[in-house]
Design a protein around this motif. Structure first.
Motif, mmCIF file in Angstrom:
data_model
loop_
_atom_site.group_PDB
_atom_site.id
_atom_site.type_symbol
_atom_site.label_atom_id
_atom_site.label_comp_id
_atom_site.label_asym_id
_atom_site.label_seq_id
_atom_site.Cartn_x
_atom_site.Cartn_y
_atom_site.Cartn_z
ATOM 1 N N ASP A 5 -33.799 119.582 47.730
ATOM 2 C CA ASP A 5 -34.673 119.679 48.903
ATOM 3 C C ASP A 5 -35.951 120.455 48.628
ATOM 4 O O ASP A 5 -36.838 120.523 49.478
ATOM 5 C CB ASP A 5 -33.921 120.287 50.084
ATOM 6 N N LYS A 6 -36.070 121.058 47.416
ATOM 7 C CA LYS A 6 -37.303 121.735 47.015
ATOM 8 C C LYS A 6 -38.164 120.873 46.101
ATOM 9 O O LYS A 6 -39.203 121.316 45.607
ATOM 10 C CB LYS A 6 -36.958 123.043 46.303
ATOM 11 N N GLY A 7 -37.720 119.625 45.854
ATOM 12 C CA GLY A 7 -38.464 118.728 44.980
ATOM 13 C C GLY A 7 -38.228 118.971 43.509
ATOM 14 O O GLY A 7 -38.967 118.450 42.661
ATOM 15 N N GLU A 8 -37.188 119.737 43.186
ATOM 16 C CA GLU A 8 -36.865 120.050 41.788
ATOM 17 C C GLU A 8 -35.876 119.021 41.234
ATOM 18 O O GLU A 8 -34.948 118.601 41.938
ATOM 19 C CB GLU A 8 -36.267 121.452 41.674
ATOM 20 N N LYS A 9 -36.081 118.658 39.972
ATOM 21 C CA LYS A 9 -35.193 117.665 39.350
ATOM 22 C C LYS A 9 -33.846 118.302 39.030
ATOM 23 O O LYS A 9 -33.764 119.277 38.289
ATOM 24 C CB LYS A 9 -35.844 117.091 38.091
ATOM 25 N N VAL A 10 -32.798 117.723 39.592
ATOM 26 C CA VAL A 10 -31.436 118.209 39.375
ATOM 27 C C VAL A 10 -30.698 117.330 38.377
ATOM 28 O O VAL A 10 -29.906 117.820 37.556
ATOM 29 C CB VAL A 10 -30.661 118.247 40.708
ATOM 30 N N GLU A 11 -30.960 116.056 38.425
ATOM 31 C CA GLU A 11 -30.246 115.092 37.580
ATOM 32 C C GLU A 11 -31.217 114.039 37.091
ATOM 33 O O GLU A 11 -32.195 113.709 37.764
ATOM 34 C CB GLU A 11 -29.132 114.427 38.384
ATOM 35 N N LYS A 12 -30.957 113.487 35.914
ATOM 36 C CA LYS A 12 -31.792 112.443 35.330
ATOM 37 C C LYS A 12 -30.924 111.254 34.939
ATOM 38 O O LYS A 12 -29.842 111.449 34.361
ATOM 39 C CB LYS A 12 -32.538 112.989 34.108
ATOM 40 N N GLN A 13 -31.380 110.060 35.224
ATOM 41 C CA GLN A 13 -30.653 108.865 34.785
ATOM 42 C C GLN A 13 -31.029 108.578 33.337
ATOM 43 O O GLN A 13 -32.204 108.422 33.007
ATOM 44 C CB GLN A 13 -30.977 107.653 35.669
ATOM 45 N N LEU A 44 -32.132 112.034 52.062
ATOM 46 C CA LEU A 44 -31.179 112.654 52.986
ATOM 47 C C LEU A 44 -31.386 114.167 52.981
ATOM 48 O O LEU A 44 -31.232 114.813 51.932
ATOM 49 C CB LEU A 44 -29.741 112.313 52.571
ATOM 50 N N ASN A 45 -31.756 114.711 54.118
ATOM 51 C CA ASN A 45 -31.943 116.159 54.266
ATOM 52 C C ASN A 45 -32.852 116.745 53.190
ATOM 53 O O ASN A 45 -32.588 117.828 52.647
ATOM 54 C CB ASN A 45 -30.582 116.878 54.234
ATOM 55 N N GLY A 46 -33.921 116.036 52.860
ATOM 56 C CA GLY A 46 -34.864 116.542 51.865
ATOM 57 C C GLY A 46 -34.512 116.187 50.439
ATOM 58 O O GLY A 46 -35.350 116.301 49.540
ATOM 59 N N HIS A 47 -33.281 115.760 50.191
ATOM 60 C CA HIS A 47 -32.863 115.329 48.858
ATOM 61 C C HIS A 47 -33.274 113.867 48.656
ATOM 62 O O HIS A 47 -33.232 113.067 49.587
ATOM 63 C CB HIS A 47 -31.347 115.447 48.685
ATOM 64 N N ILE A 48 -33.644 113.541 47.436
ATOM 65 C CA ILE A 48 -34.008 112.169 47.088
ATOM 66 C C ILE A 48 -33.255 111.764 45.825
ATOM 67 O O ILE A 48 -33.251 112.504 44.828
ATOM 68 C CB ILE A 48 -35.523 112.021 46.841
#
Length: 484
Positions: free
Chosen positions: A267-275, A138-142
């Motif tokens: 949206d920059k491909g940077e990891k924000v959260e980890k499961q 969604l809007n570059g976020h995955i």
């Protein structure tokens, strides 16, 4: 017929069954056996390796068939294949395009059909183990969210004998098998919460009790057993009509889901959260009740992700968007059908709730028909299918091939009879018994009661004879491979 021709015919039949196995997927560019989080965490050195070397061995469905190519260093000709499910849809939320993908990966460590592959082996690998990943863009976020399912990790089996529900046999209570299973899950996924949906009575109750007992032995001092194991009697609480009461279970595990999060890239491909943890769900088959429960957890997680990305407001839910709601339900219903067909040969039960959000009369009737088809396949088809799966995964050597068939005595009932003949006799007896009872009402002839009892007794006698000789009627695996 010469033995060589017989063997060729047998193996040709098994290879045909293996070739028509549903749900096989591959990609020339992306390693489908790895979750989005594991793909992102691959080192630059690993990304340069051939796809098969990057693959998770658990989900490499063509592992055995690739051994000769691997030995001869033919990397360009090797491509990872997984079995499972791959579904997706797109939906417009205002100006935002939501892309949802659902991937199921079937483990190759304890493969087989429903009644012939149950429980765990001595190494802790369980039947019907599936990793399910829900991915949104969604809007570059995955974002990616993983759940797992798998059979109760005890040494147990359920051998078909023509009864509708064959008895469960618990081979041995070995807590180390459960410990091995969860140690492997901890290593691969982090924290694990086991959600057990089986009944607390009957054969399921015995398994439930032993599973809970074994879980107490592996609970660490820092983690309470209540946080690692949760029993929820699905049939008792939800029954057939009140499946929405699954929300009770969600409130019980909500804190675990919140703390263990999901994988998120900005949206920059940077990891924000980890499961850092997963919910492991099981019922007896890890299909119907499990799929309903996992779809509920996935729905709640998706809503949380959409709120975080600013598309949903604090109280907004998927149900407020009827078309999105329908797409999501169909996504999970089709996913459940795919997994069920691979394990049982039929679509999933309770699919109407996943697809429509409620139990329907047509859904209940369909479930009855599916149950009958499962009974037939379990007893008269799955033995050969099990042999085909064993052949595909190299669980026996063709050079040491042996067909195991029951010895029949000349002139014995089982030597002369066949299941179609016996089944026809049973149906004929029931038909004429009913016809005689109708004549009792219409003609007031008491002799028809005796005739009806005679036909009914004949049907019962044939049914008991078939049950007593179940090994001669059922389609059992014939290749020389031990089940445990």
């Amino acid at each position: 017929m010469p033995l060589k021709n017989t063997m060729e015919r047998e193996f040709s039949q098994l290879l045909y069954i293996a070739e028509t196995t549903p749900g096989l997927y591959f990609s020339y560019e992306v390693n489908l056996t790895l979750s989005l989080q594991r793909l992102h965490d691959l080192s630059e050195e690993s990304k340069l390796l051939p796809l098969w070397r990057q693959a998770d061995p658990r989900f490499l469905w063509n592992s055995y068939m690739s051994e000769l190519l691997i030995d001869n260093k033919l990397d360009p000709y090797l491509l990872p294949v997984m079995q499972g499910s791959f579904k997706s849809f797109q939906y417009a939320l205002g100006e935002n395009i939501l892309d949802v993908t659902l991937i199921a990966r079937r483990c190759n460590r304890r493969t087989g059909t429903r009644m012939w592959t149950r429980g765990a082996d001595s190494d802790g690998f369980v039947a019907n183990f599936i990793e399910t990943e829900q991915i949104i863009q969604l809007n570059g976020h995955i974002a990616s969210f993983i759940q797992v399912r798998g059979s109760i990790p005890l040494l147990w089996d359920q051998i078909v004998d023509l009864t509708y529900k064959p008895k469960f046999f618990i081979m041995d209570i070995e807590p180390h098998v459960v410990e091995k299973h969860f140690q492997d899950l901890n290593k691969k996924y982090g924290n694990v919460l086991a959600v057990n949906l089986v009944n607390k009575h009957g054969d399921e109750g015995r398994l439930c009790e032993q599973f809970g007992f074994a879980m107490q032995h592996i609970a660490s001092e820092k983690v309470s057993i209540l946080h690692r194991y949760r029993h929820f009697d699905f049939h008792k609480i939800c029954g057939e009509l009140y499946i929405e009461w699954l929300s009770i279970l969600y409130y019980q595990i909500e804190i675990f889901l919140y703390k263990n999060r999901y994988f998120l890239l900005n949206d920059k491909g940077e990891k924000v959260e980890k499961q850092i943890g997963v919910v492991r769900t099981n019922c007896i088959d890890c299909l119907d009740r499990t799929n309903v429960t996992q779809s509920m957890i996935a729905r709640k997680t998706l809503e949380s992700q959409l709120r975080r990305l600013g598309v949903f407001h604090i109280d907004e839910t998927i149900r407020m968007h009827p078309q999105l709601d329908e797409c999501f339900k169909n996504l999970w219903a089709n996913h459940g059908d795919d997994i069920s067909i691979q394990y049982t040969g039929t679509p999933a039960l309770k699919g109407d709730f996943v697809r429509f959000g409620k139990r329907t009369f047509c859904g209940i009737v369909k479930d009855g028909w599916i149950s009958l088809v499962r009974y037939y396949l379990n007893n008269f088809c799955d033995g050969t299918k099990q042999d085909a799966i064993d052949l595909l995964h190299g669980h026996f050597s063709a050079s040491g091939w042996l067909v195991v068939t029951p010895a029949m005595r000349n002139g014995s009932v089982e030597a002369m009879a066949s299941f179609p003949m016996a089944f026809s006799a049973i149906l004929s007896g029931i038909f004429y018994a009913m016809l005689s009872l109708i004549r009792v009402v219409d003609e007031h002839d008491p002799w028809n009661i005796i005739i009806s009892m005679m036909w009914g007794g004949m049907s019962y006698l044939v049914a008991m004879l078939v049950k007593a000789n179940a090994p001669f009627f059922c389609d059992r695996p014939r290749l020389n491979r031990p089940r445990l």
